[in-house]
Scaffold this motif. Structure first.
Motif, PDB file in Angstrom:
ATOM      1  N   ASN A 123      14.420 -59.945  17.238  1.00 40.13           N
ATOM      2  CA  ASN A 123      15.372 -60.133  18.316  1.00 40.13           C
ATOM      3  C   ASN A 123      14.729 -60.135  19.692  1.00 40.13           C
ATOM      4  N   ALA A 173      13.054 -60.163   6.661  1.00 39.78           N
ATOM      5  CA  ALA A 173      14.316 -60.327   5.958  1.00 39.78           C
ATOM      6  C   ALA A 173      14.743 -61.782   5.887  1.00 39.78           C
ATOM      7  N   LEU A 184      20.132 -55.166   6.049  1.00 42.30           N
ATOM      8  CA  LEU A 184      19.357 -56.393   5.924  1.00 42.30           C
ATOM      9  C   LEU A 184      20.261 -57.578   5.621  1.00 42.30           C
ATOM     10  N   LEU A 185      21.219 -57.372   4.737  1.00 38.90           N
ATOM     11  CA  LEU A 185      22.076 -58.482   4.339  1.00 38.90           C
ATOM     12  C   LEU A 185      23.241 -58.729   5.275  1.00 38.90           C
ATOM     13  N   TYR A 186      23.850 -57.632   5.729  1.00 39.70           N
ATOM     14  CA  TYR A 186      25.151 -57.806   6.366  1.00 39.70           C
ATOM     15  C   TYR A 186      25.211 -57.569   7.864  1.00 39.70           C
ATOM     16  N   ILE A 187      24.139 -57.049   8.427  1.00 39.25           N
ATOM     17  CA  ILE A 187      24.228 -56.706   9.846  1.00 39.25           C
ATOM     18  C   ILE A 187      23.316 -57.587  10.682  1.00 39.25           C
ATOM     19  N   GLU A 188      23.896 -58.228  11.714  1.00 42.68           N
ATOM     20  CA  GLU A 188      23.052 -58.943  12.656  1.00 42.68           C
ATOM     21  C   GLU A 188      23.143 -58.306  14.030  1.00 42.68           C
ATOM     22  N   TYR A 191      28.322 -60.926  -1.919  1.00 45.14           N
ATOM     23  CA  TYR A 191      28.077 -61.312  -0.540  1.00 45.14           C
ATOM     24  C   TYR A 191      29.216 -62.184  -0.029  1.00 45.14           C
ATOM     25  N   SER A 224      25.937 -68.619  -0.221  1.00 42.71           N
ATOM     26  CA  SER A 224      27.342 -68.274  -0.043  1.00 42.71           C
ATOM     27  C   SER A 224      28.085 -69.300   0.792  1.00 42.71           C
ATOM     28  N   TYR A 270      16.535 -49.265   8.124  1.00 42.31           N
ATOM     29  CA  TYR A 270      16.321 -50.686   8.334  1.00 42.31           C
ATOM     30  C   TYR A 270      15.575 -50.930   9.629  1.00 42.31           C
ATOM     31  N   GLU A 281      22.585 -55.796  16.701  1.00 44.80           N
ATOM     32  CA  GLU A 281      21.535 -54.798  16.903  1.00 44.80           C
ATOM     33  C   GLU A 281      22.059 -53.382  16.963  1.00 44.80           C
ATOM     34  N   GLU A 286      15.372 -63.672   2.343  1.00 42.74           N
ATOM     35  CA  GLU A 286      16.534 -63.106   1.671  1.00 42.74           C
ATOM     36  C   GLU A 286      17.808 -63.543   2.368  1.00 42.74           C
ATOM     37  N   LYS A 287      17.792 -63.415   3.683  1.00 45.04           N
ATOM     38  CA  LYS A 287      18.976 -63.714   4.464  1.00 45.04           C
ATOM     39  C   LYS A 287      19.360 -65.181   4.333  1.00 45.04           C
ATOM     40  N   PHE A 313      18.585 -64.456  15.687  1.00 40.98           N
ATOM     41  CA  PHE A 313      17.253 -63.962  15.382  1.00 40.98           C
ATOM     42  C   PHE A 313      17.303 -63.095  14.128  1.00 40.98           C
ATOM     43  N   ILE A 314      16.533 -63.476  13.144  1.00 43.73           N
ATOM     44  CA  ILE A 314      16.484 -62.689  11.916  1.00 43.73           C
ATOM     45  C   ILE A 314      15.061 -62.164  11.751  1.00 43.73           C
ATOM     46  N   ASP A 315      14.944 -60.904  11.414  1.00 45.82           N
ATOM     47  CA  ASP A 315      13.612 -60.340  11.217  1.00 45.82           C
ATOM     48  C   ASP A 315      12.824 -61.134  10.198  1.00 45.82           C
ATOM     49  N   ARG A 373      11.943 -52.779  10.146  1.00 44.42           N
ATOM     50  CA  ARG A 373      11.721 -53.869  11.093  1.00 44.42           C
ATOM     51  C   ARG A 373      10.499 -53.615  11.939  1.00 44.42           C
ATOM     52  N   MET A 396      20.821 -65.959   0.950  1.00 38.78           N
ATOM     53  CA  MET A 396      22.210 -65.527   0.912  1.00 38.78           C
ATOM     54  C   MET A 396      23.106 -66.477   1.674  1.00 38.78           C
ATOM     55  N   TYR A 451      19.112 -51.763   2.765  1.00 41.21           N
ATOM     56  CA  TYR A 451      19.430 -53.065   2.205  1.00 41.21           C
ATOM     57  C   TYR A 451      20.735 -53.625   2.774  1.00 41.21           C
TER      58      TYR A 451
END
Lengths: 476, 294, 319
Positions: free
Chosen positions: A42, A74, B215-219, B128, A85, B228, B221, A77-78, A69-71, B232, A81, B212
């Motif tokens: 980010n 991750a 990682l999948l569900y949170i953008e 998901y 989906s 997590y 900050e 994986e992101k 911004f995605i790490d 990072r 998904m 986890y």
């Protein structure tokens, strides 16, 4: 109980309805926002930069840009998904992560050849032909290549201090075997150091061959073979010589004894490695110094060469779920053609995030909140300002390497794995099992035949047959 | 109470045994702390040492470079961990209790209903889609809490404890005119403090270490969980260290990486350990039936 | 006081058929588990339709329902793989070791802790023993490497001081079932012993009193009171573990072994094998297929175990 159940259902519906409402309200009649997924941590200052860019974008393409911004850790994986989906978005980075072939095969990206023809036909000319060729799948294109140095030759990197101390004339080396006397001196006089770190495996010896399927290194084609006959790399003389040489070096003590369990990037390794092989790009010496804390010199060992695989490392794909692919394509065209816009996205706002030194160079301002370092994700890297400290002609040299490189006949070849998926999976597992052949820690005479047999049992001949069939079809 | 010599000896042996056992168990942890307090250079030269050859707080400085982010992560993680813990224990106890009562004819079916989900799952993708597309839980704090409220594993554990509670208690409550609600809330729960505290602790720990979900569900900050966030930092470190990201750094100092990794582990584990004693006070030796009968 | 009590009892008795009647009680009990059941349904059963991915050629743009059916094709690569027997054997064997020794260790530690008189000592030891649970396998693997490192690992240093030569542990597959089991116990004995400790807490202290009065010593008390009362808990936790016997804790098997190929013969399990195969061809259908297999095997084993338990000690059965 029934009442309770009913209540819960109602609650659930209300929650989801509430969620839906807030989303639809935002995107009714306004200027659409293009969502771009980027594998980059980010950047706090991104809002300000995007605001500036959007001022122009709104006028020129009728849309705004939002970057998610995605790490990097991750990102794979992101995106998996997201695509699986059916999440709605417009652009995403694809390449060394978020593999392009996989994304296309599984239906995550959109065909854009017609869109480019219609909305930005100039884009074809801004990017080299061989790059376009590489990303062509079934006569269509699903992403836009971001130009960078593709044709990286292989090089040997040696600790500068050591080279000077033992007066090793590395420039005179014609192939990697000639480093042996130097390694011997290191072993004799510097017992704590690791003379050679075999990270690149047998690569330096088999430079005459190119890999056909990414990640599957044992099926190769000889670079100068016009017929493109598929060869088992592990049966070639070069390979055998290479692994034997590595074995010698291991037994002579040039390679650390615990190489199979060691982590080549841990603190100890970085501190003690004297020489190793890796890809070379102009200006990389400065980066190596940052990573290892020491000066390293580089000697190229192979000719620059362009393969599909190399061109597929940095692309921007358009998502199948994009509602505005035309505007997305236009955006990419702008980024490839408009230097000012591109550099703003790459480096931020002048004076706030970076200082412009002259026409070519810039210096990032520390802690400015915007320094994504993603030139190769936004557009043509050769259009980017050069960071202070690099040599002036880095981009020229890189471009030269690209243009002067010999091109593989297999540029644009995509192996359709449908019929041999099982065999490839099994063989991939075997490859993992025998990776120690390439670091010298196992006896070659007994292990190599076992390796060969196991691959046989896993069905490698079936793969070769199918692969050759498709290649022959391709080069017709 | 007077302890006989023999009892004193056996106690002493017991303590000795545990001291040895704990030393072995804690050794890697001490190593962790030792590495985190060492300089990166010393690690490169000497490898991991229990006592740093060269002391340095550089790793912690790096981790806390952006203290507001970490403090926020602590806050967020604490909030959802505690909330999940309380809700989860309560709901799972409510689930477990009917499974022990004979009046509930469907208890075998319900147990199976529950257990089946432990083995079979639709997988990540449908979950998901459900959570993001239909329930819109992504980027909210509830995504940390709701989907995992009921864990069949813990429900069965609690059920086993409930089954062992003496039936006389329930009979006497019934005689006094109490309902199942009374039995459950007034007796079963208080009598089950040890198991409920254990489950609460386990849930809390699980949530505290969760990375986890973020990682999948949170953008967003501001909603990142602690583990997590630290992952990072580690990833960015690796990136900065690799040739790819190095263009961004102006300074030429070598970045501490192994020591930072260890410092992060300490930062995460530390507070959780502090919390543990709080749970221990619930591990009270069982109440006797007699006290209830009265 | 007595008067109001009798009137209270009378009025309660009158309402008995309404408040305490069987149906009313049933409804109350069901109401307790209503919300949890709903949550399980929502978050576990609704997405379960995704299991069919294992039988399909999954394409993102077609979604779960639009993608083509492929029957058992996705299962082939695994079932017909030459490594199938080896990795299956490893998975089952190693998990069995973990369950067996893990239970023995946790129960023993739990019982011993229970015998400790000093609560301060008990609390201290429990806190220490629970620490490993907080460390992820990535970190734990670094620690293990520090200990097992051929060049300057602690273990070799200790061996050297006894005059024994250093051993390269990462090239000795025979040693690894033991190493992995010890590591698994190290990580979980703290938490699991706490569970058994809590179980012991729940035993009526009157039982111990009575036994002591009858002249039973500590050892006899443990064998005749503590252990039998823990039996239902032990059985239950074991059945639950058996359900996952075909699954491997990926972190443990991948990180700890540093993915050293020489150790594959004894440490390669289903999950690590799949991870390796998926590196080149990443196919969701295929990994879903293996996951499905793992579920089926675990399920069958649990049903068998559960039926066996029902014959011996029906109350302890899972369902």
């Amino acid at each position: 109980m029934k009442r309770l159940l009913a209540f819960c259902m109602a609650l659930g519906m209300v929650l989801s309805a509430a969620g839906c409402k807030s989303k639809t309200a935002a995107t009714s009649d306004e200027i659409p926002t293009l969502i771009w997924y980027l594998n980059c941590s980010n950047q706090a200052g991104a809002d300000a930069v995007l605001e500036k860019i959007n001022e122009r974008l709104v006028n020129e393409i009728g849309a705004k840009l939002q970057i998610k911004f995605i790490d990097p850790g991750a990102y794979n994986e992101k995106m998996n998904m997201n695509m699986a989906s059916g999440t709605e978005f417009d652009l995403c980075f694809s390449g060394y992560v978020n593999n392009y072939s996989n994304a296309v095969k599984q239906g995550g990206l959109m065909q854009i050849k017609d869109i480019i023809d219609k909305e930005a036909p100039e884009l074809w000319n801004l990017i080299p032909d061989y790059a376009w060729k590489s990303i062509t799948v079934n006569d269509d294109v699903y992403a836009v290549p971001n130009v960078q140095l593709y044709a990286m030759p292989q090089a040997l990197f040696i600790d500068k201090n050591m080279v000077e101390k033992y007066q090793f004339d590395y420039e005179a080396m014609k192939n990697i075997n000639e480093i042996e006397p130097f390694l011997d001196k290191i072993k004799e006089n510097e017992p704590d150091m690791y003379a050679y770190q075999p990270e690149f495996g047998v690569g330096p010896w088999v430079t005459d061959y190119e890999t056909i399927v990414t990640g599957f290194n044992e099926l190769v084609v000889k670079k100068d073979d016009d017929k493109c006959k598929v060869v088992k790399r592990y049966e070639t003389q070069e390979y055998i010589d290479g692994v034997n040489k590595l074995r010698d070096w291991y037994q002579n003590g040039y390679i650390r004894k615990d190489i199979s369990s060691a982590d080549s990037s841990d603190a100890v390794s970085l501190e003690r490695t004297v020489s190793y092989a890796s890809s070379y790009k102009p200006g990389v010496e400065a980066d190596v110094k940052k990573q290892r804390g020491k000066d390293f010199v580089a000697k190229t060992l192979s000719a620059n060469y362009v393969t599909s695989d190399l061109c597929l490392q940095t692309l921007t794909g358009i998502s199948k779920t994009s509602k505005h692919p035309d505007k997305a394509v236009k955006l990419l065209y702008l980024l490839h053609s408009d230097k000012e816009l591109y550099n703003t996205l790459c480096h931020g706002i002048e004076g706030v995030h970076y200082k412009k030194i002259d026409d070519t160079f810039y210096a990032p301002i520390e802690n400015s909140g915007y320094n994504p370092s993603r030139d190769w994700a936004f557009g043509n890297q050769f259009n980017s300002y050069l960071m202070e400290g690099k040599e002036k002609d880095v981009w020229e040299k890189s471009q030269d390497l690209n243009d002067s490189a010999k091109q593989s006949r297999l540029l644009g070849f995509n192996f359709n794995t449908e019929k041999v998926v099982n065999e490839i999976s099994r063989c991939t597992a075997v490859l993992g099992e025998y990776k120690d052949l390439e670091n010298g820690s196992v006896d070659v005479d007994t292990t190599l035949p076992r390796f060969s047999r196991k691959l046989q049992d896993a069905g490698i001949d079936v793969i070769i047959e199918e692969l050759q069939k498709q290649i022959d079809e391709f080069i017709k | 109470m007077l302890y006989s010599k023999r009892q004193k000896l056996s106690q002493a042996l017991l303590i000795l045994f545990f001291v040895i056992l704990c030393t072995l168990i804690i050794y890697p942890f001490l190593l962790l702390v030792g590495v985190s307090l060492s300089s990166e250079k010393a690690i490169g030269q000497y490898g991991y040492q229990l006592i740093p050859k060269e002391w340095s707080l550089a790793s912690y400085k790096y981790v806390f470079e952006n203290p507001s982010a970490i403090l926020n992560a602590y806050k967020v993680t604490a909030i959802f961990s505690v909330t999940a813990m309380v809700l989860s224990v309560l709901l799972m106890a409510m689930m477990a209790f009917p499974l022990t009562r004979k009046e509930v004819r469907a208890r075998r079916a319900l147990s199976f209903f529950l257990y089946f989900t432990m083995l079979f799952s639709g997988g990540l993708v449908p979950t998901y889609i459900l959570i993001t597309k239909y329930l819109h839980l992504n980027d909210t704090i509830w995504v940390y809490i709701l989907p995992s409220l009921i864990s069949p594993w813990y429900v069965f554990m609690i059920r086993t404890f409930f089954q062992d509670l003496p039936e006389e208690i329930f009979e006497s409550v019934r005689l006094d005119g109490g309902t199942s609600y009374t039995i459950f809330f007034r007796f079963v729960i208080p009598l089950s403090k040890p198991v409920l505290a254990t489950v609460a602790l386990l849930i809390f720990l699980g949530k505290w270490n969760d990375w986890y979900t973020a990682l999948l569900y949170i953008e967003d900050e501001s909603l990142m969980s602690l583990q997590y966030l630290l992952q990072r930092i580690m990833q960015n470190l690796k990136l900065l260290q690799s040739l790819e990201g190095s263009a961004s750094m102006v300074s030429t100092e070598k970045i501490p990486s192994e020591t930072v990794r260890m410092a992060m582990a300490v930062v995460v584990a530390g507070p959780a350990l502090v919390v543990f004693p709080f749970f221990q006070k619930y591990f009270v030796k069982g109440l006797t039936v007699g006290s209830v009968k009265g | 006081m007595a008067e109001s009590k009798s009137t209270a009892v009378k009025s309660v008795k009158n309402k008995k058929h309404m408040i305490n009647g069987k149906t009313a009680e049933k409804l109350r009990l069901y109401s307790l588990c209503a919300i949890p059941v709903f949550l399980v349904f929502l978050f576990a059963y609704v997405p379960m339709g995704g299991i069919i991915i294992a039988f399909k050629d999954y394409r993102f743009n077609l979604g779960i329902f639009g993608s083509e059916w492929t029957g058992l094709k996705n299962f082939e690569f695994f079932l017909k793989s030459p490594s199938f027997l080896l990795i299956t054997r490893n998975t089952l064997f190693l998990n069995f070791l973990f369950i067996f020794f893990g239970t023995v260790a946790s129960v023993s530690v739990g019982v011993l802790l229970f015998e400790m008189r000093s609560t301060k000592a008990t609390k201290l030891f429990q806190t220490v023993m629970i620490m490993p649970n907080f460390i992820s396998w990535v970190i734990a693997a670094y620690m293990a490497y520090a200990i097992l490192n051929p060049q300057y690992g602690m273990l070799n240093a200790v061996l050297n001081s006894f005059g024994i030569e250093s051993i390269d542990w990462y090239s000795k597959p025979e040693a690894w079932p033991a190493i992995l089991t010890i590591s698994s116990i190290w990580k979980t004995v703290g938490i699991n012993s706490v569970i058994y400790y809590a179980g012991l807490m729940g035993i009526d202290t009157g039982l111990f009193e009575a036994a002591r009065i009858d002249g039973a010593n500590k050892w006899q008390q443990i064998i005749h009171i503590s252990l039998p009362n823990l039996l239902s808990l032990i059985i239950m936790l074991t059945i639950l573990s058996i359900g996952n016997i075909f699954r491997a804790d990926f972190g443990l098997f991948y990180q700890l072994t540093r993915d050293v190929a020489a150790l594959y013969p004894t440490t390669d399990v289903i999950d690590t094998y799949i991870f390796r195969t998926m590196r080149v061809v990443g196919d969701m259908g295929m990994s879903a297929a293996v996951g499905f297999l793992q579920s089926i095997v675990g399920f069958v084993l649990v049903v068998i175990t559960n039926l066996t338990v029902k014959k011996i000690k029906p109350e302890s059965a899972l369902f």
